[in-house]
Design an enzyme around this catalytic site. Structure first.
Site, mmCIF file in Angstrom:
data_model
loop_
_atom_site.group_PDB
_atom_site.id
_atom_site.type_symbol
_atom_site.label_atom_id
_atom_site.label_comp_id
_atom_site.label_asym_id
_atom_site.label_seq_id
_atom_site.Cartn_x
_atom_site.Cartn_y
_atom_site.Cartn_z
ATOM 1 N N PHE A 141 43.012 37.544 43.079
ATOM 2 C CA PHE A 141 42.352 36.262 42.875
ATOM 3 C C PHE A 141 42.715 35.790 41.475
ATOM 4 O O PHE A 141 42.264 36.363 40.482
ATOM 5 C CB PHE A 141 40.838 36.327 43.021
ATOM 6 C CG PHE A 141 40.196 34.972 42.876
ATOM 7 C CD1 PHE A 141 40.137 34.113 43.965
ATOM 8 C CD2 PHE A 141 39.702 34.534 41.663
ATOM 9 C CE1 PHE A 141 39.589 32.833 43.835
ATOM 10 C CE2 PHE A 141 39.150 33.264 41.529
ATOM 11 C CZ PHE A 141 39.095 32.419 42.619
ATOM 12 N N ASP A 226 46.134 39.675 34.062
ATOM 13 C CA ASP A 226 45.077 38.673 34.210
ATOM 14 C C ASP A 226 43.752 39.352 33.888
ATOM 15 O O ASP A 226 43.151 40.009 34.733
ATOM 16 C CB ASP A 226 45.084 38.118 35.631
ATOM 17 C CG ASP A 226 44.000 37.056 35.863
ATOM 18 O OD1 ASP A 226 43.077 36.959 35.028
ATOM 19 O OD2 ASP A 226 44.061 36.351 36.884
ATOM 20 N N LYS A 255 36.988 32.675 30.881
ATOM 21 C CA LYS A 255 35.592 32.997 31.111
ATOM 22 C C LYS A 255 34.853 33.365 29.830
ATOM 23 O O LYS A 255 34.375 32.505 29.122
ATOM 24 C CB LYS A 255 35.470 34.081 32.187
ATOM 25 C CG LYS A 255 35.918 33.588 33.568
ATOM 26 C CD LYS A 255 35.461 34.481 34.665
ATOM 27 C CE LYS A 255 36.013 34.039 36.026
ATOM 28 N NZ LYS A 255 35.550 32.701 36.455
#
Length: 401
Positions: A141, A226, A255
């Site tokens: 994802f 990531d 984030k």
């Protein structure tokens, strides 16, 4: 209708149904707790998918944002501003890298990493035009853009969004033999999550990340990590790659970098890699804006001391020990994760992940399900041990109900 019911009904009527949120309407939050419009309090054990590592309303971050709001919030990259150099310098130092390319959202940073890898492949590695290939892992994802969902293996994320962007090859996560076989002269990068978040907090086999690093180094391929969800303290280290003493060629961050205050993301790498860009070839109006830099600088300062990483490691060990005890009772089939991050697979006989999430909400605890049977637990790193234990007791109760 109650205030919550009215707000939810209005949202359902006037917003696209691309999310299926739990039926709670949050009005305020502090630390690890959120309060709804009726005044009910809930323990947040999701932390905005790691965007709120430092808790809601963290005073250091709010003060940094307020101070910057009074000065200047946006210049665009048409001009320099007085927070930009410090942000890039200090984030590069935190990562052990040389250069930073700031963006806003995680998906924007992943897109930037893909473009960077392709340009590096053509300009530096010598890959023929339009032949660059990037290897990714099944179960990944990396965001929701058209290019990113082109290499997703999640039917819900991918279906009906074609035609898809070519240039990606998918291999099983955790399989070094398959990765080795996929690498060719035209491979420019391997893009991996050190721990797969949306897939259910999937930790790769021991030695896998080190193996990825070895193979990419041997084949002159960039290793892009990531760390949007796994990085910045979540797993008990600054970066999840550190658990195997691995340093990738590029970090993709987001984030928690914005502290739950503003969206901030970045690609961090060497001068040899990010140096491929020339003015006008890539950009973002809000990327690296003064407000974002001010907040992110405070995040970097908070991480520099190591206390948040240590807290995640210590409380994470307790979390996984307690969750492990649930696997013998028939309600929980498996528990995975690292630090203050866990995926809990619910036995079908005890309900779906959504049903358990709703039962927990009724007990004052907020988590989120994924892929049907799994719930994710990722509380703010500032959560107290007492609150964490209370949340775990509610999970035990929900599984028995």
């Amino acid at each position: 209708m109650s205030t919550s019911e009215s707000a939810i009904a209005s949202a359902e009527a006037h917003s696209a149904h691309n999310y299926h949120p739990l039926p709670i309407v949050v009005a305020s939050a502090d630390g690890a707790w959120m309060t709804d419009v009726e005044g009910r309090r809930y323990l947040d054990m999701l932390a905005g998918y790691s965007a709120l590592n430092f808790g809601h309303g963290n005073r250091r971050l709010i003060d940094a944002a307020k101070a910057q709001l009074e000065r200047v919030t946006l210049t665009s990259r048409a001009f320099h501003h007085d927070r930009f150099a410090d942000f890039c310098t200090q984030l590069a130092e935190l990562c052990g890298m040389e250069m930073v390319l700031p963006m806003n959202t995680g998906a924007e940073a992943v897109e930037t990493a893909v473009k960077t890898a392709r340009k590096w492949g053509y300009r530096v590695k010598g890959v023929p035009d339009n032949m660059a290939k990037i290897v990714v892992a099944a179960g990944n994802f990396h965001g929701r853009t058209t290019t990113v969902v082109s290499f997703s293996t999640d039917p819900e994320a991918r279906a009906d969004f074609g035609p898809y962007t070519p240039g990606f090859e998918i291999v099983p996560y955790g399989d070094l033999t398959a990765l080795d076989a996929a690498l060719t002269e035209n491979t420019v990068a391997v893009l991996m999550e050190p721990i797969q978040g949306e897939a259910g907090v999937v930790v790769p086999p021991a030695g896998y990340l080190a193996g990825v690093r070895r193979l990419t180094s041997e084949r002159n391929v960039l290793f892009i990590a990531d760390e949007i969800q796994s990085g910045l303290g979540r797993t008990g280290r600054t970066f999840a790659c550190e658990h195997e003493d691995v340093v990738p060629d590029m970090y993709v961050l987001g984030k928690a970098l914005g502290g739950g205050v503003v969206p901030v993301s970045a690609v961090v790498s060497s001068a040899d890699v990010l140096g491929v860009f020339k003015p006008g070839e890539h950009g973002s109006t809000f990327g690296g804006n003064p407000l974002a830099c001010a907040v992110a600088l405070e995040v970097i300062a908070m991480l520099r001391g190591g206390e948040y990483q240590q807290r995640a490691a210590e409380l994470g060990e307790h979390l996984h020990r307690e969750l492990g005890l649930l696997t013998g009772g028939g309600a929980v089939e498996a528990v995975r994760g690292r630090g203050l991050w866990a995926g809990v697979d619910i036995a079908p006989s005890h309900g779906t992940g959504r049903e358990i999430s709703e039962k927990l909400m009724d007990r004052g605890v907020l988590v989120k399900d994924t892929h049907g049977s799994t719930i994710r637990i990722a509380p703010p790193l500032v959560i107290s041990k007492e609150d964490l234990d209370w949340g775990l007791e509610q999970l035990k109760g929900a599984l028995k109900a």
